[in-house]
Design an enzyme around this catalytic site. Structure first.
Site, PDB file in Angstrom:
ATOM      1  N   GLU A 147     -23.963   4.463  -0.037  1.00 39.23           N
ATOM      2  CA  GLU A 147     -23.790   3.226   0.252  1.00 39.23           C
ATOM      3  C   GLU A 147     -23.497   2.940   1.915  1.00 39.23           C
ATOM      4  O   GLU A 147     -22.901   2.024   2.453  1.00 39.23           O
ATOM      5  CB  GLU A 147     -22.438   2.680  -0.343  1.00 39.23           C
ATOM      6  CG  GLU A 147     -22.241   2.645  -1.664  1.00 39.23           C
ATOM      7  CD  GLU A 147     -23.363   1.896  -2.638  1.00 39.23           C
ATOM      8  OE1 GLU A 147     -24.100   1.218  -1.669  1.00 39.23           O
ATOM      9  OE2 GLU A 147     -23.577   1.825  -3.473  1.00 39.23           O
ATOM     10  N   HIS A 195     -14.893   1.025  -0.499  1.00 35.43           N
ATOM     11  CA  HIS A 195     -15.303   0.549  -1.846  1.00 35.43           C
ATOM     12  C   HIS A 195     -14.947   1.712  -2.768  1.00 35.43           C
ATOM     13  O   HIS A 195     -14.836   2.840  -2.538  1.00 35.43           O
ATOM     14  CB  HIS A 195     -17.031   0.895  -1.667  1.00 35.43           C
ATOM     15  CG  HIS A 195     -17.660   0.939  -3.139  1.00 35.43           C
ATOM     16  ND1 HIS A 195     -17.766  -0.387  -3.874  1.00 35.43           N
ATOM     17  CD2 HIS A 195     -18.499   1.734  -3.558  1.00 35.43           C
ATOM     18  CE1 HIS A 195     -18.318  -0.153  -4.787  1.00 35.43           C
ATOM     19  NE2 HIS A 195     -18.722   1.051  -4.513  1.00 35.43           N
ATOM     20  N   HIS A 210     -14.014   1.769  -7.640  1.00 27.88           N
ATOM     21  CA  HIS A 210     -14.585   1.078  -8.809  1.00 27.88           C
ATOM     22  C   HIS A 210     -13.156   0.972  -9.689  1.00 27.88           C
ATOM     23  O   HIS A 210     -12.932   1.558 -10.774  1.00 27.88           O
ATOM     24  CB  HIS A 210     -15.277   2.177  -9.598  1.00 27.88           C
ATOM     25  CG  HIS A 210     -16.625   2.553  -9.017  1.00 27.88           C
ATOM     26  ND1 HIS A 210     -17.349   3.635  -9.287  1.00 27.88           N
ATOM     27  CD2 HIS A 210     -17.290   2.112  -7.884  1.00 27.88           C
ATOM     28  CE1 HIS A 210     -18.494   3.776  -8.359  1.00 27.88           C
ATOM     29  NE2 HIS A 210     -18.225   2.812  -7.609  1.00 27.88           N
ATOM     30  N   GLU A 264       1.657 -14.187  -4.165  1.00 27.97           N
ATOM     31  CA  GLU A 264       1.399 -13.730  -3.009  1.00 27.97           C
ATOM     32  C   GLU A 264      -0.163 -13.609  -2.774  1.00 27.97           C
ATOM     33  O   GLU A 264      -0.605 -13.482  -1.816  1.00 27.97           O
ATOM     34  CB  GLU A 264       1.536 -12.316  -2.776  1.00 27.97           C
ATOM     35  CG  GLU A 264       3.051 -11.792  -3.041  1.00 27.97           C
ATOM     36  CD  GLU A 264       3.718 -12.429  -1.545  1.00 27.97           C
ATOM     37  OE1 GLU A 264       3.324 -11.501  -0.615  1.00 27.97           O
ATOM     38  OE2 GLU A 264       4.441 -13.194  -1.513  1.00 27.97           O
ATOM     39  N   HIS A 322     -19.820  -3.199 -11.133  1.00 27.29           N
ATOM     40  CA  HIS A 322     -19.754  -2.044 -10.263  1.00 27.29           C
ATOM     41  C   HIS A 322     -18.223  -1.741  -9.705  1.00 27.29           C
ATOM     42  O   HIS A 322     -17.796  -0.658  -9.901  1.00 27.29           O
ATOM     43  CB  HIS A 322     -20.938  -2.188  -9.310  1.00 27.29           C
ATOM     44  CG  HIS A 322     -21.132  -0.965  -8.309  1.00 27.29           C
ATOM     45  ND1 HIS A 322     -22.184  -0.478  -7.888  1.00 27.29           N
ATOM     46  CD2 HIS A 322     -20.297  -0.060  -8.044  1.00 27.29           C
ATOM     47  CE1 HIS A 322     -22.236   0.465  -7.312  1.00 27.29           C
ATOM     48  NE2 HIS A 322     -20.753   0.932  -7.185  1.00 27.29           N
TER      49      HIS A 322
HETATM   50  P1  13P Z   1     -21.497   7.942  -3.143  1.00 22.24           P
HETATM   51  O1  13P Z   1     -21.131   9.256  -4.064  1.00 22.24           O
HETATM   52  O2  13P Z   1     -23.047   8.234  -2.744  1.00 22.24           O
HETATM   53  O3  13P Z   1     -20.695   7.469  -2.126  1.00 22.24           O
HETATM   54  O4  13P Z   1     -21.523   6.668  -4.270  1.00 22.24           O
HETATM   55  C1  13P Z   1     -20.578   6.519  -5.136  1.00 22.24           C
HETATM   56  C2  13P Z   1     -20.644   5.002  -5.305  1.00 22.24           C
HETATM   57  O5  13P Z   1     -19.799   4.483  -5.563  1.00 22.24           O
HETATM   58  C3  13P Z   1     -21.963   4.395  -5.361  1.00 22.24           C
HETATM   59  O6  13P Z   1     -21.863   2.872  -5.290  1.00 22.24           O
HETATM   60 ZN    ZN Z   2     -20.008   2.149  -6.399  1.00 27.17          ZN
END
Ligand code: 13P
Ligand code: ZN
Length: 282
Positions: A116, A140, A142, A170, A211
């Site tokens: 990413e 980023h 999940h 909040e 995602h």
């Molecule tokens: P990477 O291992 O390449 O960072 O990918 C993980 C991920 O969350 C892709 O969206």
């Molecule tokens: Zn991801």
């Protein structure tokens, strides 16, 4: 100074460990990048090597030419960032055209920055411009509840913002500009990078349906705190929706307006909320 002794490295590792402890990262899920300050680069430059080749970023970020980024490696596990730092992340230098990078420290056993990286760098380019260089962190991951909610709420940032704001008092203070949402897209490419960076013009939070979530901030603490707040609000909303479709009571548009007009509250937490989020529900 050694890279691992620098405060920015400690902050990078602390956020990674906190994300792992909060269950935001399964396996290699998620990625983190930090735009280093010039003085931080100079302080650790003695450990840099310039033998690795320049590679294509897969995006064009001319305003980041010459910048250095600390970034997690593709396929690397977040729980290993603190355990095996030199194997898990790297410092990269951007070339003078803003189209190539090279690794100058880390990823000692090979590898490359996160898949990413185009999204991270395009987000950094936007945030550097719109915050006059203040924002340096892109994160980023999940998170379970945000991902689950993306199967229930429409892919509409206005609806998401309002529902998350209603979930915890909040929230409109922590993300008063709201959140942006993208429908499912192929990860890792230029398309999702462009669409995410468009959202970052306005928001500090971009949700990728089914995602995960991207957050931007000035410091590691504020970026992680923002991520944590959104995910916690999503968890509350999901719990409510699991029990009932109809909320018996909630925070109303008029209550949100009171946050802005109450003299005691607004003197401590001045906040401006766009009326587009305070729509009347049917
Ligand atoms: P990477 O291992 O390449 O960072 O990918 C993980 C991920 O969350 C892709 O969206
Ligand atoms: Zn991801």
């Amino acid at each position: 100074m050694k890279v691992l002794d620098a405060d920015c490295t400690k902050g990078f590792m602390q956020l990674s460990e906190d994300g792992w402890q909060h269950n935001y990262h399964e396996r290699n899920g998620g990625n983190l990048s930090y735009r280093m300050k010039p003085e931080e680069v100079e302080a650790v430059r003695e450990e840099f090597t310039y033998t690795r080749e320049w590679k294509e970023i897969g995006a064009s970020v001319p305003t980041l030419a010459g910048e250095h980024f600390m970034v997690t490696g593709s396929g690397k596990f977040f729980q290993n960032v603190t355990r095996h730092p030199e194997d898990s992340f790297c410092i990269t230098e951007i070339d003078e055209t803003g189209t190539k990078y090279r690794i100058v420290w880390g990823l000692v056993n090979g590898g490359r920055p996160t898949s990413e990286f185009p999204s991270h760098l395009m987000n950094h380019a936007v945030k550097k411009r719109v915050t006059d260089g203040r924002f340096r962190v892109i994160y980023h991951a999940h998170p379970v509840n945000v991902i689950a909610l993306s199967f229930i709420l429409p892919n509409d940032g206005i609806v998401w913002t309002r529902e998350l704001w209603e979930s915890m008092t909040e929230c409109p203070i922590i993300f008063s500009e709201g959140v942006g949402v993208l429908p499912w897209m192929v990860p890792g490419g230029a398309d999702i990078a462009v669409r995410t960076s468009e959202l970052m013009e306005t928001y500090n939070v971009a949700i990728w349906a089914h995602h995960g979530m991207f957050c931007a901030g000035d410091t590691f603490d504020n970026t992680f705190g923002l991520f944590h707040t959104v995910e916690k609000a999503a968890e509350i909303l999901l719990k409510v929706l699991s029990v009932t479709k109809e909320k018996r009571q909630t925070i109303t548009p008029e209550n949100f307006r009171q946050l802005q007009t109450d003299p005691t509250f607004s003197s401590q937490f001045p906040v401006t909320l766009d009326e587009k989020f305070l729509y009347e529900k049917k």
